[in-house]
Enzyme design. Structure first.
Site, mmCIF file in Angstrom:
data_model
loop_
_atom_site.group_PDB
_atom_site.id
_atom_site.type_symbol
_atom_site.label_atom_id
_atom_site.label_comp_id
_atom_site.label_asym_id
_atom_site.label_seq_id
_atom_site.Cartn_x
_atom_site.Cartn_y
_atom_site.Cartn_z
ATOM 1 N N ARG A 261 0.839 -1.204 0.000
ATOM 2 C CA ARG A 261 0.000 0.000 0.000
ATOM 3 C C ARG A 261 0.872 1.252 0.000
ATOM 4 O O ARG A 261 1.848 1.333 0.746
ATOM 5 C CB ARG A 261 -0.919 -0.006 1.223
ATOM 6 C CG ARG A 261 -1.825 -1.221 1.199
ATOM 7 C CD ARG A 261 -2.866 -1.211 2.269
ATOM 8 N NE ARG A 261 -3.662 -2.428 2.160
ATOM 9 C CZ ARG A 261 -4.659 -2.757 2.979
ATOM 10 N NH1 ARG A 261 -4.991 -1.930 3.963
ATOM 11 N NH2 ARG A 261 -5.335 -3.874 2.806
ATOM 12 N N ARG A 276 1.692 0.556 10.356
ATOM 13 C CA ARG A 276 1.344 1.052 9.014
ATOM 14 C C ARG A 276 2.554 0.943 8.090
ATOM 15 O O ARG A 276 3.453 1.785 8.130
ATOM 16 C CB ARG A 276 0.867 2.501 9.124
ATOM 17 C CG ARG A 276 0.164 3.048 7.891
ATOM 18 C CD ARG A 276 -0.414 4.424 8.141
ATOM 19 N NE ARG A 276 -1.431 4.404 9.201
ATOM 20 C CZ ARG A 276 -2.707 4.065 9.005
ATOM 21 N NH1 ARG A 276 -3.129 3.778 7.808
ATOM 22 N NH2 ARG A 276 -3.552 4.042 10.016
ATOM 23 N N GLU A 348 -7.348 -1.718 14.738
ATOM 24 C CA GLU A 348 -7.923 -2.626 13.745
ATOM 25 C C GLU A 348 -6.939 -3.744 13.403
ATOM 26 O O GLU A 348 -5.772 -3.491 13.111
ATOM 27 C CB GLU A 348 -8.257 -1.840 12.474
ATOM 28 C CG GLU A 348 -8.766 -2.743 11.369
ATOM 29 C CD GLU A 348 -8.909 -2.003 10.038
ATOM 30 O OE1 GLU A 348 -8.977 -0.760 10.057
ATOM 31 O OE2 GLU A 348 -8.941 -2.685 9.004
ATOM 32 N N SER A 351 -10.914 -6.770 9.177
ATOM 33 C CA SER A 351 -12.074 -6.079 8.662
ATOM 34 C C SER A 351 -12.819 -7.081 7.797
ATOM 35 O O SER A 351 -12.250 -7.627 6.860
ATOM 36 C CB SER A 351 -11.601 -4.885 7.828
ATOM 37 O OG SER A 351 -12.668 -4.055 7.502
ATOM 38 N N ARG A 390 0.227 -6.992 12.337
ATOM 39 C CA ARG A 390 -0.446 -6.374 13.478
ATOM 40 C C ARG A 390 -0.717 -7.398 14.574
ATOM 41 O O ARG A 390 -0.773 -7.042 15.757
ATOM 42 C CB ARG A 390 -1.754 -5.703 13.033
ATOM 43 C CG ARG A 390 -1.488 -4.430 12.253
ATOM 44 C CD ARG A 390 -2.746 -3.611 12.034
ATOM 45 N NE ARG A 390 -2.432 -2.403 11.280
ATOM 46 C CZ ARG A 390 -3.318 -1.471 10.966
ATOM 47 N NH1 ARG A 390 -4.586 -1.612 11.330
ATOM 48 N NH2 ARG A 390 -2.956 -0.409 10.291
#
Length: 424
Positions: A261, A276, A348, A351, A390
């Site tokens: 990303r 991130r 998070e 999802s 994560r």
RNA sequence: GGAGAAGUGGCCGAGCUGGCUGAAGGCGCACGCCUGCUAAGCGUGUAUAGGGGAAACUCUAUCGGGGGUUCAAAUCCCCCCUUCUCCGCCA
């Protein structure tokens, strides 16, 4: 992509949906375009019908050695008119398609209405925050002190938002991924897939990353190829353009892949640690589901993701994303947020979304119902199960001890050669 | 990377000296008939998207993708993609 018929017959519903999402897209623009398209089609198709009718007539008269110059002249004009109208039509259709492709999915009835992430309701909690007799550290402190993370060398090799994991950290990450995959394969009925990590433009469009979110992606130079931001993209598109047998549903697919990303626009956010990154590993679940059962499937998929956290003994909560925060392609989304004692925040870690037929229509994935002639679009669901990096963060922060060592959660020990404590 | 061959409907497979081919024929599938027993035969049907229509129905587009020539293209020309064979290279 929304159903064209819905746009035409019930623009009010679309307008309402867009309003809930806080979108500024104007439905009237579409209606105007659609009218224009219909007018053009009516004229050009009439001319084409004439062309098709006169064509054989020309052939017939030619064979009879009759003069056809009058027909040729007339058809010459028709051909020219068709050409200009076709060009106009193509333009209008392209505009209309562009418009349709930019419209987000309609939120489900029970997706909570809200403006931003602050309005996402918490549905439930699992477990409890661990108690520490000391001030818990953040994962990047722990990881660096134990020699597992090397951010400096990653920055040297590439740049910011990358990490080198070494020794126990590398193995722990691999252990987590294998543990997750094994759980989904053995307990949740998923089939493992290793897809391409590079996909083309068409594939990115099928799931909704393109055309709107190109800036979030890494694109390979001089090609129409992109690095996948999630395995949702190759997995959901696996059967694009195909018609599945009803008996093949639900199709449960699971993959462990890197995700890339660009993180455009997230400057200054989560600059420390591995929350991130431009590259991270994720175990992803995808379900191509029967429309009648997709919402049950969403609960099941969420439960599968939760199962991983439960087995790892990690405290988390489940929230329902509101209309203002939900993703472009999703109709309903649950986020799993794991507790990070070092940060003192829920973050998070998964999802899970039901996209209904939004992606199915874009990617043209249908199935043939047994009791009907008409092929239908499948519903697509995707969920992280889980974001591996994560999860590693969560394990470190939740299982840390005062001396800086980390207890290996029992579920992972078989994957760590029986190791019980990480001491660096 | 170099040289050749090919890509047609669910599948196989014609057509490819342009018009009579949305596309023969076969297989498969669905329904019906006959027969009567795990067979054969006969008949009908069997794509997707869009336009018009209350509907029956009708029109348009689609023969790997895109562009071109032509009154007209599955059929001719150009570009791209994919697959197969041979050579080179390589994990």
């Amino acid at each position: 992509m929304l159903d064209l018929k819905l746009m035409q017959n019930n623009p009010e519903k679309v307008r309402e949906s867009l309003k809930k999402r806080g979108s500024s897209i104007d439905v009237q623009e579409f209606a105007t375009l659609d009218e224009k398209r219909k007018t053009l089609i009516a004229e050009v198709e009439q001319l084409k019908a004439e062309r098709n009718k006169v064509g054989p007539e020309i052939a017939k008269r030619k064979r009879a050695r009759e003069d056809v110059s009058d027909l040729l002249e007339r058809m010459g004009q028709v051909a020219e008119r068709i050409k200009t109208l076709d060009a106009e039509l193509a333009e209008v259709q392209a505009e209309e398609k562009e418009w349709l492709m930019a419209v987000p999915n309609i939120p489900a009835e029970d997706t909570p209405v809200g403006k931003s992430e602050d309005d996402n309701p918490v549905l439930r909690y699992w477990g409890e925050k661990p108690e520490f007799g000391f001030a818990p550290k953040e994962h990047w402190e722990l990881g660096v002190e134990l020699g597992g993370f090397d951010f400096e060398r990653a920055a040297k090799l590439t740049g910011s938002r990358f990490v080198v994991s070494k020794g126990w950290a590398a193995r722990l990450e691999r252990a987590l991924a294998t543990f997750m995959l094994d759980t989904h394969l053995e307990e949740h009925g998923y089939s493992e897939v290793i897809p391409p990590f590079i996909v083309n433009k068409n594939t990115m469009t099928g799931t909704g990353q393109l055309p709107k979110f190109e800036e979030d992606l890494f694109k390979l130079r001089d090609t129409e190829y992109y690095l996948i931001p999630t395995a949702e993209v190759p997995l959901t598109n696996l059967y694009s353009g195909e018609v599945l047998d009803e008996s093949q549903l639900p199709m449960l697919l699971c993959a462990h892949t890197p995700c890339f990303r660009s993180e455009a626009g997230s400057y200054g956010k989560d600059t420390k640690g591995l929350i991130r990154m431009h590259q991270f590993m994720k175990v992803e679940m995808v379900n191509l589901a029967h429309p009648d059962h997709s919402y049950e499937a969403l609960e099941t998929m969420t439960a599968a993701a939760e199962k991983i956290l439960q087995k790892l003994g990690l405290h988390y909560r489940v929230i329902s994303l509101c209309t203002g925060d939900i993703g472009f392609s999703a109709a309903k989304t649950y986020d799993l947020e794991v507790w990070l004692p070092g940060q003192e925040k829920y973050r998070e870690i998964s999802s899970c979304s039901n996209c209904e037929d939004f992606q199915g229509r874009r990617a043209n994935i249908k199935f043939q119902p047994k009791d009907s002639k008409k092929k239908e679009f499948v519903h697509t669901l995707n969920g992280s199960g889980l974001a591996v990096g994560r999860t590693l963060v969560a394990v470190l922060e939740n299982y840390q001890q005062e001396d800086g060592s980390i207890i290996v959660p029992e579920a992972l020990r078989p994957y760590m050669g029986g190791l019980e404590v990480i001491k660096g």
